[in-house]
Design an enzyme around this catalytic site. Structure first.
Site, PDB file in Angstrom:
ATOM      1  N   SER A  51       2.142  18.331   0.556  1.00 35.35           N
ATOM      2  CA  SER A  51       1.777  18.004  -0.819  1.00 35.35           C
ATOM      3  C   SER A  51       2.119  19.192  -1.709  1.00 35.35           C
ATOM      4  CB  SER A  51       0.283  17.710  -0.914  1.00 35.35           C
ATOM      5  OG  SER A  51      -0.076  16.681  -0.026  1.00 35.35           O
ATOM      6  N   ARG A  64      -3.988   8.042   7.849  1.00 34.67           N
ATOM      7  CA  ARG A  64      -4.822   9.047   7.185  1.00 34.67           C
ATOM      8  C   ARG A  64      -6.277   8.649   7.353  1.00 34.67           C
ATOM      9  NH1 ARG A  64      -7.194   9.724   2.176  1.00 34.67           N
ATOM     10  NH2 ARG A  64      -7.216  11.856   1.325  1.00 34.67           N
ATOM     11  N   LYS A  68      -8.952   8.934  -3.320  1.00 34.90           N
ATOM     12  CA  LYS A  68      -9.187  10.261  -2.756  1.00 34.90           C
ATOM     13  C   LYS A  68     -10.363  10.897  -3.475  1.00 34.90           C
ATOM     14  CE  LYS A  68      -6.821  14.554  -1.616  1.00 34.90           C
ATOM     15  NZ  LYS A  68      -5.756  15.481  -1.950  1.00 34.90           N
TER      16      LYS A  68
HETATM   17  N1  3NM Z   1      -3.348  12.121  -2.145  1.00 38.64           N
HETATM   18  P1  3NM Z   1      -4.117   5.296  -4.144  1.00 38.64           P
HETATM   19  S1  3NM Z   1      -3.780  11.035  -4.366  1.00 38.64           S
HETATM   20  C1  3NM Z   1      -4.148  10.492  -0.475  1.00 38.64           C
HETATM   21  O1  3NM Z   1      -2.693  13.698  -5.233  1.00 38.64           O
HETATM   22  C2  3NM Z   1      -3.907  10.921  -1.856  1.00 38.64           C
HETATM   23  O2  3NM Z   1      -2.183  14.379  -3.257  1.00 38.64           O
HETATM   24  C3  3NM Z   1      -3.226  12.331  -3.439  1.00 38.64           C
HETATM   25  O3  3NM Z   1      -4.451   6.482  -3.125  1.00 38.64           O
HETATM   26  C4  3NM Z   1      -2.659  13.561  -4.027  1.00 38.64           C
HETATM   27  O4  3NM Z   1      -2.733   4.853  -3.878  1.00 38.64           O
HETATM   28  C5  3NM Z   1      -4.210  10.171  -2.986  1.00 38.64           C
HETATM   29  O5  3NM Z   1      -5.117   4.233  -3.762  1.00 38.64           O
HETATM   30  C6  3NM Z   1      -4.816   8.806  -3.006  1.00 38.64           C
HETATM   31  O6  3NM Z   1      -4.344   5.821  -5.518  1.00 38.64           O
HETATM   32  C7  3NM Z   1      -3.812   7.717  -3.182  1.00 38.64           C
END
Ligand code: 3NM
Length: 211
Positions: free
Chosen positions: A112, A40, A141
């Protein structure tokens, strides 16, 4: 196609998610027991064009040697060019129907989804798995929405969604079990692995709470 067990510890990373060399970081994560990897490359200082492709290729080699599925985030052209194992799209990314038109049936397609309507639409359009989040607060994010919690996974299961579901967002060893208990098949993790001082150890600790 991915089997259900391969969703268990779904690591996601781009070059801006780690202070290490991304190849070294991925190698350590593989040694720690990740079961799936998503490339990503998004956000600040993200690589583009040939720089993005070259990094993707190097990470794909690491995955291939380890037998870990290699999934590309959003970029259908790149996924097709590299012969990736899968592609993942957010609600604001390329529409699933367009992705399905371009990709062969052997490519795993993830979407998603955090509402019943989004999940049912994804099922109808032929998604192979769903990513639900953010489960918990995350700063990884930039445009992440408010946390929806593991209850959302439970709600999707109660709505009759049987596809593999991975929870995402703010997940670490302290809360991964609650996501699984809600009905997820796995957890998607960026920073809990990519920013850990000992990446292999961090992945291993997550694997241990997921067993
Ligand atoms: N998508 P971490 S939250 C890439 O809610 C991503 O769809 C999300 O990173 C969503 O594990 C997110 O560091 C970030 O919290 C995840």
């Amino acid at each position: 196609m991915m089997n259900k067990e391969q969703y268990l510890l779904y690591f996601i990373m781009g070059s801006n998610n780690t202070d290490k060399d991304p190849e070294e970081a991925l190698r350590e994560a593989v040694q720690g027991g990740i079961t799936c990897f998503q490339f990503r490359e998004k956000g600040e200082d993200a690589r583009e064009a040939s720089g993005k492709k070259e990094l993707a290729q190097r990470l794909q080699v690491i995955c291939r040697e380890a037998g870990v599925p290699f999934i590309v985030n959003d970029d259908v052209d790149l996924a097709l060019e590299l012969g990736a194992d899968g592609i993942h799209a957010g609600q604001e990314d390329t529409p699933l129907r367009d992705i399905k038109k371009r990709c062969s049936g052997s490519m795993t397609v993830g979407v998603s989804a955090k509402t019943k309507a989004e999940a049912e639409q994804a099922v109808q359009d032929g998604a192979d798995y769903l990513g639900a989040g953010p489960m918990f607060a995350t700063s990884t994010k930039e445009d992440a929405e408010a946390p929806v919690g593991p209850e959302t996974v439970r709600m999707l299961r109660q709505s009759g969604i049987t596809l593999p579901i991975v929870g995402i967002g703010g997940i670490g060893t302290e809360n991964a079990a609650s996501v699984m208990e809600a009905g997820a098949d796995g957890v998607s993790v960026i920073s809990a692995i990519s920013r850990a001082p000992d990446i292999q150890q961090a992945a291993q600790s997550l694997r241990n709470v997921l067993r």
